[in-house]
Design a protein around this motif. Sequence first.
Motif, PDB file in Angstrom:
ATOM      1  N   SER A  59      -0.197   1.529  -8.018  1.00  0.00           N
ATOM      2  CA  SER A  59      -0.606   2.710  -8.755  1.00  0.00           C
ATOM      3  C   SER A  59      -1.128   3.384  -8.357  1.00  0.00           C
ATOM      4  O   SER A  59      -1.411   4.903  -8.243  1.00  0.00           O
ATOM      5  N   ALA A  60      -2.409   2.764  -7.644  1.00  0.00           N
ATOM      6  CA  ALA A  60      -3.368   4.084  -6.695  1.00  0.00           C
ATOM      7  C   ALA A  60      -2.580   4.269  -5.453  1.00  0.00           C
ATOM      8  O   ALA A  60      -3.049   5.884  -4.913  1.00  0.00           O
ATOM      9  N   VAL A 113       0.619   5.131  -4.872  1.00  0.00           N
ATOM     10  CA  VAL A 113       1.433   6.373  -4.918  1.00  0.00           C
ATOM     11  C   VAL A 113       0.917   7.607  -5.314  1.00  0.00           C
ATOM     12  O   VAL A 113       0.801   8.479  -4.876  1.00  0.00           O
ATOM     13  N   THR A 114      -0.801   7.222  -6.165  1.00  0.00           N
ATOM     14  CA  THR A 114      -0.780   8.810  -6.877  1.00  0.00           C
ATOM     15  C   THR A 114      -2.183   9.187  -5.924  1.00  0.00           C
ATOM     16  O   THR A 114      -2.047  10.615  -4.803  1.00  0.00           O
ATOM     17  N   LEU A 115      -2.640   8.494  -4.827  1.00  0.00           N
ATOM     18  CA  LEU A 115      -3.226   8.643  -3.819  1.00  0.00           C
ATOM     19  C   LEU A 115      -2.307   9.199  -2.583  1.00  0.00           C
ATOM     20  O   LEU A 115      -3.135  10.872  -1.666  1.00  0.00           O
ATOM     21  N   THR A 159       0.584  10.637  -3.603  1.00  0.00           N
ATOM     22  CA  THR A 159       1.236  12.078  -3.933  1.00  0.00           C
ATOM     23  C   THR A 159      -0.047  13.421  -3.661  1.00  0.00           C
ATOM     24  O   THR A 159       0.299  13.837  -3.295  1.00  0.00           O
ATOM     25  N   LEU A 160      -0.795  12.932  -4.693  1.00  0.00           N
ATOM     26  CA  LEU A 160      -2.089  13.689  -3.369  1.00  0.00           C
ATOM     27  C   LEU A 160      -1.986  13.835  -2.195  1.00  0.00           C
ATOM     28  O   LEU A 160      -2.437  15.037  -1.742  1.00  0.00           O
TER      29      LEU A 160
END
Length: 184
Positions: A20-21, A23-25, A27-28
């Motif tokens: 999750s971290a 994918v979030t990173l 995406t950002l």
Amino acid sequence: MQRYTRVASLIFGVMMLVLSAAVTLETLLRKLFSFSLGGVDELSGYAIALGAPLAFAVALLERSHIRINLLYLKLAPKRQAMLDAAAVLSLGALAVFLLFFTVQNVLDTRQYQSIAQTPWATPLIYPQALWLIAMLAFALPAVWLMLQVLNLLARRDWEGLRKRFGPESTEDELKAELDDLQRR
């Protein structure tokens, strides 16, 4: 077995948090800086391949897989026990089949020295070896439970089958929730 499920749950949870971290990173970074880490999708596939058998093992051992009890509760105790046995035996057979498929896949990967068709060009033997270990983590307890079921069937211990492998009663679930609440 409780320790086994706790370790499997912990491994699964940590993998999903890290994924999750990542994918979030990713995406950002893409949205804000037009930059990509590359390979997060590849890691996602590996995480799911490792996490699924671990989740299967936990669901099997904790008897937390979905059951539809509408008809089950109306059956005679012996028929309930037979359905419980059929459920465990079929899940065990599925686990053995998946393990066989996984072993065949890993052997083919080793023979052909396959690599991922991604920018990282990962030698697939590494993630697939981990996949094999995760699949063993599902298959071994499934086979263990199958042997227990076969033992109880051979003795015609219908009550033992229902008690060990049947769904928890509402009272049991309530007691477990209250115990968990008290521990917290």
